[in-house]
Design an enzyme around this catalytic site. Structure first.
Site, short mmCIF file in Angstrom:
data_model
loop_
_atom_site.label_atom_id
_atom_site.label_comp_id
_atom_site.label_asym_id
_atom_site.label_seq_id
_atom_site.Cartn_x
_atom_site.Cartn_y
_atom_site.Cartn_z
N HIS A 226 -79.88 -22.77 -42.84
CA HIS A 226 -80.53 -21.46 -42.97
C HIS A 226 -81.97 -21.61 -42.43
CE1 HIS A 226 -81.29 -17.48 -44.32
NE2 HIS A 226 -81.41 -17.67 -45.63
N HIS A 267 -74.44 -18.11 -35.35
CA HIS A 267 -74.87 -17.19 -36.42
C HIS A 267 -73.64 -16.67 -37.14
CE1 HIS A 267 -77.07 -14.06 -38.56
NE2 HIS A 267 -78.14 -14.76 -38.27
N ASP A 322 -84.14 -19.42 -34.52
CA ASP A 322 -84.81 -20.72 -34.60
C ASP A 322 -84.79 -21.52 -33.30
OD1 ASP A 322 -85.28 -20.40 -37.41
OD2 ASP A 322 -83.15 -20.78 -37.72
N1 NMX Z 1 -73.41 -26.35 -33.92
C1 NMX Z 1 -72.31 -27.04 -34.31
N2 NMX Z 1 -71.26 -26.44 -34.92
C2 NMX Z 1 -71.30 -25.12 -35.08
C3 NMX Z 1 -72.40 -24.36 -34.67
C4 NMX Z 1 -73.49 -25.03 -34.08
N3 NMX Z 1 -74.58 -24.38 -33.69
N4 NMX Z 1 -72.16 -23.06 -34.98
C5 NMX Z 1 -70.96 -23.01 -35.58
N5 NMX Z 1 -70.45 -24.26 -35.65
C6 NMX Z 1 -69.19 -24.67 -36.27
C7 NMX Z 1 -69.27 -24.44 -37.78
O1 NMX Z 1 -69.89 -25.53 -38.44
C8 NMX Z 1 -67.82 -24.25 -38.14
O2 NMX Z 1 -67.21 -25.55 -38.18
P1 NMX Z 1 -66.04 -25.86 -39.26
O3 NMX Z 1 -64.97 -24.83 -39.04
O4 NMX Z 1 -65.61 -27.25 -38.89
O5 NMX Z 1 -66.66 -25.74 -40.61
C9 NMX Z 1 -67.26 -23.50 -36.94
O6 NMX Z 1 -68.15 -23.81 -35.84
C10 NMX Z 1 -67.20 -22.01 -37.11
O7 NMX Z 1 -68.46 -21.55 -37.51
P2 NMX Z 1 -68.95 -20.05 -37.23
O8 NMX Z 1 -67.99 -19.14 -37.94
O9 NMX Z 1 -69.15 -19.84 -35.77
O10 NMX Z 1 -70.39 -20.06 -37.90
P3 NMX Z 1 -70.74 -19.93 -39.46
O11 NMX Z 1 -70.85 -18.48 -39.78
O12 NMX Z 1 -69.84 -20.74 -40.31
O13 NMX Z 1 -72.17 -20.62 -39.52
C11 NMX Z 1 -74.38 -21.10 -38.79
C12 NMX Z 1 -73.32 -20.00 -38.97
C13 NMX Z 1 -75.68 -20.44 -38.38
C14 NMX Z 1 -74.59 -21.83 -40.13
C15 NMX Z 1 -73.88 -22.08 -37.68
O14 NMX Z 1 -73.77 -21.41 -36.45
C16 NMX Z 1 -74.78 -23.30 -37.54
O15 NMX Z 1 -74.61 -24.27 -38.27
N6 NMX Z 1 -75.79 -23.26 -36.60
C17 NMX Z 1 -76.74 -24.34 -36.48
C18 NMX Z 1 -77.79 -24.20 -37.58
C19 NMX Z 1 -78.72 -23.06 -37.31
O16 NMX Z 1 -79.26 -22.90 -36.22
N7 NMX Z 1 -78.94 -22.22 -38.35
C20 NMX Z 1 -79.90 -21.10 -38.26
C21 NMX Z 1 -79.27 -19.75 -38.66
C22 NMX Z 1 -80.33 -18.68 -38.66
N8 NMX Z 1 -81.24 -18.82 -39.78
O17 NMX Z 1 -82.42 -19.02 -39.58
O18 NMX Z 1 -80.84 -18.73 -40.96
C1 MLT Z 2 -81.48 -14.90 -40.08
O1 MLT Z 2 -82.65 -14.50 -40.11
O2 MLT Z 2 -80.87 -15.10 -39.01
C2 MLT Z 2 -80.81 -15.14 -41.34
O3 MLT Z 2 -81.49 -15.00 -42.49
C3 MLT Z 2 -79.52 -15.79 -41.36
C4 MLT Z 2 -78.48 -14.73 -41.58
O4 MLT Z 2 -78.72 -13.56 -41.32
O5 MLT Z 2 -77.40 -15.14 -42.03
#
Ligand code: NMX
Ligand code: MLT
Length: 388
Positions: A226, A267, A322
């Site tokens: 997050h 996301h 980010d």
């Molecule tokens: N890098 C590696 N794996 C990823 C990424 C990524 N950027 N995005 C999604 N995946 C994987 C995820 O871990 C999941 O794997 P598994 O089924 O093995 O658990 C699979 O792809 C499906 O995930 P999604 O449905 O596309 O994404 P989800 O909604 O679960 O997660 C995040 C969203 C934001 C947590 C994910 O995209 C992520 O981990 N991104 C990298 C961290 C990041 O940049 N977070 C910032 C979000 C914004 N914020 O500030 O809060």
């Molecule tokens: C964002 O700013 O991207 C978030 O707080 C993460 C989200 O909306 O799930």
């Protein structure tokens, strides 16, 4: 399952999904469209990025933009609320250096709550908004060893005063102020379902006070998936070590193969590039076009997307908020990525506070939503069944 108000039944495959797609509340401050991204009270974020942060706060609290007179009076109100109890700053000075800056922020919110709360959600929410800049600046200066906190001058503006109180050694204050004004507006709010906001509102629904609720929210923001993704993303770019496109791509492939996250990408709701990322890539052209780390982030915008698109499980391969923020912060003098999430928290507290005020004092004709108490699907209950 208790009172089941849903017009459909919840099956096991819909659970353990982190509640994806389940609406959990009504939200008046902001909306996240999967394709178009963030809107504050109906305005696309791109139209608001250069707004006075105080005007954006007014928008989230009052659901309309202020006219010039209202803005001047609201700024005056924030100035009148800005004085932090000196005991809070003294307590911050005693915190252990080993703690992460977000742990200091959690402590700071607790100190404010213990010493300054009124128990009224709106009052406390606006006080937090007005006082967080001084608390965060103190956290920075004390923990980073830059010296004693610098006296607040709230009348110069919320982010102007923040940059003044930070007194970042060697920084170009004008550039940093320009960045922090935009950074603040972009990070304030993101709908009601994001982890920190959801948690904050859930805790407030048990009638915990604003400070405790925001503390819980900030604990959620601390997670690397997050809010702490901005710190992780900068460290990820540091490790990448190159802006040569093929080398960047090879680095991303290695990270993916090792099962590590590609920080700054993906996301839970968005299905296109986050407009907040686009705004920051553009801002980089103005603030630090030749910066090598910024160049690396720009290459990543193309090559990380290419690699992530090849993964069938990743639903959104595009940059999020980010992806590039840390490179701008570093280029403007804030070198240490460990502190980036407190800057996210500084801004996000205002949106969460506005949503908590709505849920606690406006919804249901002012009665507030009842205590959060969703249901669950019991599994593996054979022992209990056997006993019965
Ligand atoms: N890098 C590696 N794996 C990823 C990424 C990524 N950027 N995005 C999604 N995946 C994987 C995820 O871990 C999941 O794997 P598994 O089924 O093995 O658990 C699979 O792809 C499906 O995930 P999604 O449905 O596309 O994404 P989800 O909604 O679960 O997660 C995040 C969203 C934001 C947590 C994910 O995209 C992520 O981990 N991104 C990298 C961290 C990041 O940049 N977070 C910032 C979000 C914004 N914020 O500030 O809060
Ligand atoms: C964002 O700013 O991207 C978030 O707080 C993460 C989200 O909306 O799930």
């Amino acid at each position: 399952m208790g009172d089941n108000l849903l017009p459909f039944s919840i099956t096991e495959d819909l659970l353990d999904t982190g509640m994806r797609g389940f609406p959990v509340s009504t939200v008046y401050t902001s909306e996240v469209d999967p394709g178009e991204g963030l809107h504050y009270v109906g305005y696309p974020i791109a139209d608001l990025a250069d707004l006075d942060p105080e005007a954006a706060i007014f928008l989230l609290f009052y659901k309309r933009l202020p006219d010039a007179q209202e803005l001047a009076s609201f700024k005056g109100e924030l100035v009148s609320r800005a004085k932090v109890d000196p005991r809070v700053i003294e307590l911050i000075k005693g915190l252990p250096r080993e703690g992460h800056p977000m742990e200091w922020l959690l402590a700071g919110l607790n100190f404010l709550g213990m010493l300054c709360k009124t128990g009224k959600y709106k009052e406390d929410g606006l006080n937090v908004v007005a006082q967080m800049p001084e608390v965060i600046a103190a956290i920075y200066r004390v923990r980073a060893g830059w010296g004693n906190p610098i006296a607040s001058k709230p009348e110069i503006g919320l982010m102007e005063n923040f940059v003044h109180m930070m007194g970042v050694p060697g920084a170009d204050a004008a550039k940093l102020t320009r960045l922090m004004r935009v950074f603040y507006v972009l990070h304030m709010d993101h709908g009601g379902g994001n982890l920190s906001t959801f948690v904050g509102k859930a805790v407030a629904s048990g009638k915990s006070d604003m400070y405790a609720s925001l503390g819980a929210a900030m604990a959620g923001l601390y997670g690397p998936l997050h809010g702490r993704a901005n710190q992780e993303c900068l460290e990820f770019l540091d490790r990448c070590g190159t802006a040569v496109p093929d080398e960047v791509e090879a680095f991303v492939r290695t990270e993916m193969a090792a099962g590590r996250s590609i920080y700054g990408f993906g996301h839970a709701v968005l299905r296109a590039e986050d407009p907040r990322a686009g705004i920051q890539y553009e801002l980089g052209k103005e603030l630090c076009p030749g910066d090598p780390l910024y160049q690396r982030a720009v290459t990543m915008r193309e090559r990380a997307v290419k690699v992530l698109k090849e993964s069938p499980k990743v639903k959104n391969p595009y940059p999020n908020v980010d992806a590039v923020s840390g490179t701008l912060l570093r280029a403007c003098g804030l070198a240490d990525s460990e502190y980036y999430t407190v800057l996210f928290g500084l801004a996000r507290c205002s949106g969460i506070a506005a949503q908590i005020v709505d849920e606690r004092t406006v919804h249901r004709n002012g009665k507030g939503v009842p205590i959060y108490r969703p249901s669950d699907l019991p599994v593996n209950q054979s022992r209990r069944r056997f006993k019965a």
